[in-house]
Design an enzyme around this catalytic site. Structure first.
Site, PDB file in Angstrom:
ATOM      1  N   SER A  92       9.150  -2.899   2.187  1.00  0.00           N
ATOM      2  CA  SER A  92       9.042  -3.374   3.630  1.00  0.00           C
ATOM      3  C   SER A  92       8.072  -4.688   3.606  1.00  0.00           C
ATOM      4  CB  SER A  92       7.694  -2.355   4.243  1.00  0.00           C
ATOM      5  OG  SER A  92       6.613  -2.336   3.697  1.00  0.00           O
TER       6      SER A  92
ATOM      7  N   LYS B  24       0.601  -4.301   5.512  1.00  0.00           N
ATOM      8  CA  LYS B  24       1.601  -5.107   6.565  1.00  0.00           C
ATOM      9  C   LYS B  24       0.955  -6.468   6.700  1.00  0.00           C
ATOM     10  CE  LYS B  24       4.140  -1.627   6.856  1.00  0.00           C
ATOM     11  NZ  LYS B  24       5.558  -1.292   6.364  1.00  0.00           N
TER      12      LYS B  24
END
Length: 398
Positions: free
Chosen positions: A52, A169
């Site tokens: 990701s 993230k």
């Protein structure tokens, strides 16, 4: 016998020497306590498990995450097995006891969370988990299959904040920011923010011929063994950075390169806030305000889909609909003032990231720490001699 004579003879007695077993037990106990203190309050190792954040962070990167930068979080579930997160490695049983729960507290840090920081945090929707499908989002399963089906087919457990899965993230929006996205491009407070140079998007590529030597793309940095390039219809889909795709465009056998984004107005049911009145998708959403401590929001049919979970789950209030209004903790309310700061997190690999677009805001009590640098990088697809990515060792994270 006088006291002095007794004390003198006592002092003269040789002290008992520790056995080897006792020495080992003491040494192990000291090491465990010291390592636990370092891990909780200073620095912790973390492994990148998914793609990701590619190409900023790769699967097989081993990071050090600082607890000092944002301030170490005091353990909220203090009774736990050392070095295990939420599950014991061999038995698969719980690695903690939630009979004792402490309130959220954090030591002073050296800095606040800033936009574009790479942050490790506890997965906000990890409060409820289906044990047989821990990689799946419980709430998405319920939306797709229904509550009764999911709860009858799986073993459902609840997890405290600090025992939820760790995610990593990039922080796109901090508390108080206005976030929106159009055509795959994020805007923060009305200003467009291009994806980082190492960030990836999906592109549709059409060739002039089907006689292609794909080793050319390997030389350009594409990983053919993964799904960087996959066949799609009459062409191919490339997952890459903008710079890489600019090089692809220059190849004489390439007919066209088109950025692949969802059309504006095409609703995706699994995109936050799951509101049928909002035609939002992963490439087009907003604008909305990221909640900030002390910010007061009016409660109505437009705001509640965005903020109801934060008010109810993260801040611990009871929320109920009452006629055309709302009850908070049993009392009529037309507005709500937030008690915590929140953040909007997204992956650099934009079309292959489970991030805030799917589950919303990250509360401050879920923040674990700031990613500092890569101390080891291991390529699972490499040969025996090139499994270690030497060029990534001790690399800082930007």
């Amino acid at each position: 016998m006088s006291w002095k004579f007794w004390q003198k003879n006592k002092d003269a007695e040789p002290k008992k020497k520790k056995t080897k077993t006792r020495e080992w037990v003491d040494a192990i106990l000291f090491a465990v306590i010291a390592a636990t203190i370092i891990r909780v309050f200073f620095i912790e190792a973390y492994t990148i498990p998914t793609a990701s954040m590619e190409r900023s962070l790769l699967i097989g990167d081993f990071l050090f995450v600082s607890k000092v930068n944002y301030g170490a979080r005091i353990p909220m579930t203090p009774v736990a097995f050392p070095f295990a997160h939420h599950t014991m490695p061999l038995t698969g049983t719980k690695a903690y006891w939630d009979g004792v729960q402490w309130k959220y507290r954090r030591l002073p840090g050296t800095s606040d969370i800033k936009r574009n920081d790479v942050v490790v945090f506890n997965y906000p929707q990890g409060d409820t988990v289906a044990l047989e499908q821990q990689d799946a989002d419980y709430y998405q399963m319920v939306r797709n299959r229904g509550w009764k089906s999911v709860n009858s087919d799986y073993t459902i457990v609840s997890r405290p904040v600090d025992k939820r899965e760790n995610y990593i993230k990039r922080c796109i929006g901090i508390a108080g920011d206005v976030i929106s996205m159009k055509g795959g491009l994020v805007s923060v407070n009305g200003k467009q923010e291009k994806l980082k140079n190492t960030g990836q998007m999906t592109y549709d590529v059409v060739f002039k011929t089907m006689d292609i030597n794909f080793s050319i793309f390997e030389d350009m940095g594409f990983n053919i063994q993964s799904d960087d390039i996959i066949q799609s219809g009459n062409g191919y889909q490339f997952n890459a950075t903008e710079d890489m795709m600019n090089e692809v465009k220059k190849l004489d056998f390439v007919q066209s390169v088109t950025l692949t984004v969802k059309p504006d107005g095409e609703r995706e049911a699994d995109v936050f806030p799951f509101d049928p009145n909002r035609n939002w998708n992963v490439d087009n959403f907003g604008p909305f305000v990221v909640p900030k401590k002390g910010w007061t929001v009016a409660l109505d049919s437009a705001t509640m889909p965005l903020y109801e979970r934060s008010i109810r789950i993260y801040e611990g209030n009871t929320v109920a609909k009452s006629g055309n209004g709302w009850l908070i903790n049993g009392k009529p309310a037309t507005s709500y003032t937030f008690k915590m700061d929140y953040y909007w997190m997204m992956g650099d690999n934009r079309h292959r990231s489970l991030d805030s677009r799917y589950w919303g805001f990250v509360p401050e009590d879920h923040i674990v720490g700031k990613a500092l640098f890569i101390w080891m990088s291991y390529n699972t697809n490499g040969t025996f001699f090139n499994k270690i990515r030497w060029n990534r060792l001790l690399r800082g994270i930007k």
